[in-house]
Design a protein around this motif. Structure first.
Motif, PDB file in Angstrom:
ATOM      1  N   VAL A 138     -33.079 -10.022 -95.259  1.00 44.81           N
ATOM      2  CA  VAL A 138     -32.323  -9.554 -94.430  1.00 44.81           C
ATOM      3  C   VAL A 138     -30.924  -9.283 -95.132  1.00 44.81           C
ATOM      4  O   VAL A 138     -30.478 -10.507 -95.406  1.00 44.81           O
ATOM      5  CB  VAL A 138     -32.347  -9.951 -93.009  1.00 44.81           C
ATOM      6  N   ARG A 139     -30.364  -8.322 -95.252  1.00 42.63           N
ATOM      7  CA  ARG A 139     -28.948  -8.422 -96.044  1.00 42.63           C
ATOM      8  C   ARG A 139     -28.063  -7.375 -95.158  1.00 42.63           C
ATOM      9  O   ARG A 139     -28.385  -6.349 -94.974  1.00 42.63           O
ATOM     10  CB  ARG A 139     -29.243  -7.798 -97.443  1.00 42.63           C
ATOM     11  N   GLN A 140     -26.909  -8.105 -94.682  1.00 46.62           N
ATOM     12  CA  GLN A 140     -26.071  -7.207 -93.795  1.00 46.62           C
ATOM     13  C   GLN A 140     -25.324  -6.368 -94.601  1.00 46.62           C
ATOM     14  O   GLN A 140     -24.791  -6.875 -95.722  1.00 46.62           O
ATOM     15  CB  GLN A 140     -25.016  -8.179 -93.263  1.00 46.62           C
ATOM     16  N   SER A 141     -25.338  -5.277 -94.528  1.00 52.02           N
ATOM     17  CA  SER A 141     -24.556  -4.080 -95.274  1.00 52.02           C
ATOM     18  C   SER A 141     -23.154  -3.497 -94.559  1.00 52.02           C
ATOM     19  O   SER A 141     -22.787  -2.899 -95.285  1.00 52.02           O
ATOM     20  CB  SER A 141     -25.796  -2.847 -95.535  1.00 52.02           C
ATOM     21  N   GLY A 142     -23.205  -3.844 -93.190  1.00 48.25           N
ATOM     22  CA  GLY A 142     -21.925  -3.315 -92.768  1.00 48.25           C
ATOM     23  C   GLY A 142     -21.747  -4.220 -91.417  1.00 48.25           C
ATOM     24  O   GLY A 142     -22.416  -5.040 -90.917  1.00 48.25           O
ATOM     25  N   ASP A 143     -20.615  -3.684 -90.595  1.00 44.87           N
ATOM     26  CA  ASP A 143     -20.479  -4.655 -89.318  1.00 44.87           C
ATOM     27  C   ASP A 143     -21.716  -4.366 -88.408  1.00 44.87           C
ATOM     28  O   ASP A 143     -22.000  -5.181 -87.687  1.00 44.87           O
ATOM     29  CB  ASP A 143     -19.038  -4.099 -88.553  1.00 44.87           C
ATOM     30  N   THR A 144     -22.301  -3.305 -88.347  1.00 48.72           N
ATOM     31  CA  THR A 144     -23.394  -3.034 -87.455  1.00 48.72           C
ATOM     32  C   THR A 144     -24.748  -2.650 -88.233  1.00 48.72           C
ATOM     33  O   THR A 144     -25.780  -2.236 -87.462  1.00 48.72           O
ATOM     34  CB  THR A 144     -23.355  -2.056 -86.485  1.00 48.72           C
ATOM     35  N   THR A 145     -24.871  -2.772 -89.465  1.00 53.86           N
ATOM     36  CA  THR A 145     -25.923  -2.222 -90.414  1.00 53.86           C
ATOM     37  C   THR A 145     -26.483  -3.384 -91.205  1.00 53.86           C
ATOM     38  O   THR A 145     -25.661  -4.521 -91.422  1.00 53.86           O
ATOM     39  CB  THR A 145     -25.721  -1.123 -91.112  1.00 53.86           C
ATOM     40  N   ALA A 146     -27.673  -3.437 -91.518  1.00 51.44           N
ATOM     41  CA  ALA A 146     -28.456  -4.435 -92.471  1.00 51.44           C
ATOM     42  C   ALA A 146     -29.497  -3.666 -93.251  1.00 51.44           C
ATOM     43  O   ALA A 146     -30.005  -2.552 -92.896  1.00 51.44           O
ATOM     44  CB  ALA A 146     -28.913  -5.449 -91.755  1.00 51.44           C
ATOM     45  N   VAL A 147     -29.929  -4.127 -94.530  1.00 49.68           N
ATOM     46  CA  VAL A 147     -30.970  -3.561 -95.157  1.00 49.68           C
ATOM     47  C   VAL A 147     -32.255  -4.711 -95.177  1.00 49.68           C
ATOM     48  O   VAL A 147     -31.972  -5.883 -95.559  1.00 49.68           O
ATOM     49  CB  VAL A 147     -30.663  -3.352 -96.707  1.00 49.68           C
ATOM     50  N   VAL A 148     -33.267  -4.360 -94.779  1.00 47.41           N
ATOM     51  CA  VAL A 148     -34.331  -5.144 -94.141  1.00 47.41           C
ATOM     52  C   VAL A 148     -35.630  -4.813 -95.212  1.00 47.41           C
ATOM     53  O   VAL A 148     -35.978  -3.597 -95.149  1.00 47.41           O
ATOM     54  CB  VAL A 148     -34.803  -5.212 -92.883  1.00 47.41           C
ATOM     55  N   SER A 149     -35.760  -5.993 -95.902  1.00 43.65           N
ATOM     56  CA  SER A 149     -37.122  -5.564 -96.840  1.00 43.65           C
ATOM     57  C   SER A 149     -38.243  -6.486 -96.349  1.00 43.65           C
ATOM     58  O   SER A 149     -38.141  -7.639 -95.815  1.00 43.65           O
ATOM     59  CB  SER A 149     -36.916  -6.165 -98.310  1.00 43.65           C
ATOM     60  N   GLY A 150     -39.635  -5.960 -96.534  1.00 43.14           N
ATOM     61  CA  GLY A 150     -40.663  -6.632 -96.139  1.00 43.14           C
ATOM     62  C   GLY A 150     -41.937  -6.167 -96.637  1.00 43.14           C
ATOM     63  O   GLY A 150     -41.899  -5.331 -97.446  1.00 43.14           O
ATOM     64  N   MET A 151     -43.059  -6.664 -96.023  1.00 47.21           N
ATOM     65  CA  MET A 151     -44.320  -6.203 -96.415  1.00 47.21           C
ATOM     66  C   MET A 151     -45.000  -5.438 -95.292  1.00 47.21           C
ATOM     67  O   MET A 151     -45.069  -6.192 -94.238  1.00 47.21           O
ATOM     68  CB  MET A 151     -45.159  -7.297 -97.064  1.00 47.21           C
TER      69      MET A 151
END
Length: 218
Positions: A138-151
């Motif tokens: 999980v990588r936070q990309s903004g104040d209210t957004t994130a980039v989530v990677s998974g399988m």
């Protein structure tokens, strides 16, 4: 592929004989929206998906004419998070493929029927297993957004998926009295990566996903 989301809100007033009447069910509702986009309302701990208010919408090109939509519901899962450590958040989501919802009953039968003459099913078959998504980062990309990677495990296959997630609101559910946090997420997958290759050239390979999720603190 363009993705359009249309929301319809029920009217707060009914007009009868020129008089505005508030329905009794709305009259009992709270005067303020319980949830708001306020990260300070989110507390650390373990959460579980609210299956009655969590949906996954899918959208795929149909013959190049238009897009077709469907829904998955009764989704379960868990989330462990600490707002002070977004990168440490972990979640696991289970989607019951067999409970797919589409506008056409005939199409639903096609999606879930057995293969012809003993062959492989066109899509999922009559007794598909759960689709499972497990986050790996999980990588936070903004104040209210994130980039989530998974399988994503689906249809007997497993592959990586990346979602763009937006924090949509937090607060206390006025009915369950539970702390609740909500997210919207978007992703695009290639269905053939999970062995769903029926109608290639007629039906698009790319499937857009829109997820609306509510997690309740346990």
């Amino acid at each position: 592929m363009k993705h359009f989301v249309v929301a319809a809100a029920a009217p707060a007033l009914l007009i009868a004989g020129g008089v505005a009447l508030a329905p009794a069910t709305f009259a009992q509702a709270p005067s303020a929206t319980p949830g708001s986009v306020d990260a300070s309302r989110v507390t650390a701990g373990s959460y579980a998906l609210d299956p009655s208010h969590t949906l996954v919408e899918w959208q795929v090109d149909h013959f190049g004419f238009n897009d077709y939509f469907g829904l998955f519901g009764n989704i379960t899962g868990t989330l462990t998070m600490d707002p002070a450590d977004i990168a440490g958040a972990e979640f696991e989501v289970f989607v019951p493929i067999a409970e797919i919802t589409v506008a056409s009953e005939g199409l639903k039968e096609h999606l879930l029927r057995s293969g012809k003459d003993g062959g492989s099913p066109d899509f999922f078959g009559p007794e598909p297993g759960l689709a499972k998504f497990t986050s790996t980062s999980v990588r936070q990309s903004g104040d209210t957004t994130a980039v989530v990677s998974g399988m994503l495990e689906m249809n007997g296959n497993s592959g990586p998926v990346t979602m763009l997630v937006e924090f949509n609101g937090a607060g206390t559910n006025p009915f369950s009295k539970k702390e609740t946090v909500g997210f919207h997420a978007r992703a695009t997958i290639d269905r053939t990566d999970w062995g769903i290759d029926y109608g290639q050239g007629l039906i698009g390979n790319e499937v857009d996903l829109f997820i609306s999720a509510a997690f309740e603190k346990q």
